[in-house]
Design an enzyme around this catalytic site. Structure first.
Site, PDB file in Angstrom:
ATOM      1  N   LYS A  38      -1.361  -1.341  -4.115  1.00 51.52           N
ATOM      2  CA  LYS A  38      -2.354  -0.277  -4.238  1.00 51.52           C
ATOM      3  C   LYS A  38      -1.587   1.029  -4.167  1.00 51.52           C
ATOM      4  O   LYS A  38      -0.907   1.298  -3.166  1.00 51.52           O
ATOM      5  CB  LYS A  38      -3.380  -0.341  -3.110  1.00 51.52           C
ATOM      6  CG  LYS A  38      -4.326   0.857  -3.101  1.00 51.52           C
ATOM      7  CD  LYS A  38      -5.139   0.945  -1.823  1.00 51.52           C
ATOM      8  CE  LYS A  38      -5.973   2.237  -1.827  1.00 51.52           C
ATOM      9  NZ  LYS A  38      -6.719   2.426  -0.555  1.00 51.52           N
ATOM     10  N   TYR A  84       0.866  -1.176   0.000  1.00 49.66           N
ATOM     11  CA  TYR A  84       0.000   0.000   0.000  1.00 49.66           C
ATOM     12  C   TYR A  84       0.901   1.224   0.000  1.00 49.66           C
ATOM     13  O   TYR A  84       1.556   1.521   1.000  1.00 49.66           O
ATOM     14  CB  TYR A  84      -0.895  -0.048   1.240  1.00 49.66           C
ATOM     15  CG  TYR A  84      -1.993   0.981   1.350  1.00 49.66           C
ATOM     16  CD1 TYR A  84      -2.181   1.988   0.401  1.00 49.66           C
ATOM     17  CD2 TYR A  84      -2.880   0.937   2.419  1.00 49.66           C
ATOM     18  CE1 TYR A  84      -3.205   2.910   0.518  1.00 49.66           C
ATOM     19  CE2 TYR A  84      -3.908   1.860   2.554  1.00 49.66           C
ATOM     20  CZ  TYR A  84      -4.068   2.837   1.607  1.00 49.66           C
ATOM     21  OH  TYR A  84      -5.080   3.759   1.734  1.00 49.66           O
TER      22      TYR A  84
END
Length: 302
Positions: free
Chosen positions: A167, A139
């Site tokens: 992400k 992330y």
């Protein structure tokens, strides 16, 4: 024994909000109803992300949210669980807590607060992946975490069999392009900023983790699925324009606006964690006007 690569993340993932009671306990019924409304439209549900207020939630609420989400999903969509903490050891302890959960993926940021060199970030991710009980999704959100993921770091750690995707919420489209160039063929790149979804799909991205899917999963699903018709730029642009218009409500605060929107749609999700504020009555009216223009593209409460 940690699982090895268990498929590739992708499609539309909803970073689901965390509904709470006035006593700051999890409202499990509200979370279950929200998940049921999302499932027909999403490929995954991300519990304990930024929209889910992961850094500010009580530990018992987090554990219960993971349990409720896993039970309610029951395999109907992939379950992503935010497990990143400020240090490697703290994240490893969180991994242990979710070893017996229904999580399909554990989502981790780089360690936070103290600045890290790339070599330290690589060591952190490899150590975590070596001990992860589930595949790991990275992330990248440097504006919140304080440390980012460079293309060089991604190129190195994406070779690990348990690190399966990233992400990116940096807002830097050039970095997304660099990630796509650096990744192995079976590694997923997901866009975490709603206004950059179409651009990322054009570059070859695999989907999106979209905050607005909390309230407009049908619209976001249509946008993400349009990547299959990538030659139809007009349709992709039109859908992105709609998402951008809906995104105007986030000017009243990410979590506060999402929770106010869900309340207006019939989902009782409670207030944001302090010190984030609940939207004012005037702001709520403005949010309602924006939502009204999207009738038929929003979630419907059962």
């Amino acid at each position: 024994m940690a699982k090895t690569r268990a498929g590739r993340p992708g499609g539309l993932v909803c970073p689901v909000i965390t509904p709470v009671t006035p006593h700051n306990e999890l409202n499990g019924d509200a979370l279950s109803r929200h998940i049921d409304a999302l499932v027909p439209h999403v490929d995954g549900v991300f519990v304990l992300g930024s929209s889910g207020e992961h850094p500010w939630l009580p530990a018992d609420v987090e554990r219960e949210a993971v349990a409720v989400a896993g039970k309610q999903l029951d395999g109907r969509a992939a379950l992503y669980v935010g497990a990143g903490q400020s240090s490697v050891d703290a994240t490893l302890r969180t991994f242990d807590q979710y070893a017996d959960s229904a999580a399909d993926y554990l989502v981790v940021t780089p360690p936070t607060f103290f600045p890290l060199a790339d070599a330290e970030t690589i060591d952190a991710f490899v150590t975590l992946a070596d001990h992860a009980p589930r595949p790991v999704v990275l992330y990248n959100i440097p504006q919140f975490a304080g440390n980012g993921i460079s293309a060089e770091v991604l190129r190195e750690v994406a070779q690990h069999p348990r690190i399966v995707g990233v992400k990116d919420s940096s807002g830097d489209l050039s970095l997304v392009a660099a990630f796509l160039k650096a990744r192995p063929s079976d590694f997923a790149v997901l866009q975490g900023r709603d206004h950059l979804i179409a651009a990322t799909l054009r570059l070859g991205g695999d989907g999106a983790v979209a905050a607005l899917s909390n309230i407009a999963a049908p619209l976001l699903a249509e946008l993400v699925s349009a990547r299959q018709d990538i030659a139809g730029h007009t349709r992709l642009d039109a859908l992105q324009d709609e998402v951008d218009h809906l995104g105007e409500l986030l000017a009243y605060g990410l979590v506060g606006a999402l929770k106010a929107s869900l309340e207006l749609l019939g989902f009782p999700v409670g207030a944001p964690q302090r010190p984030a504020r609940t939207v004012s009555a005037a702001e709520r009216d403005k949010i309602a006007k924006i939502l009204h223009t999207f009738d038929g593209r929003l979630l419907t409460a059962f």
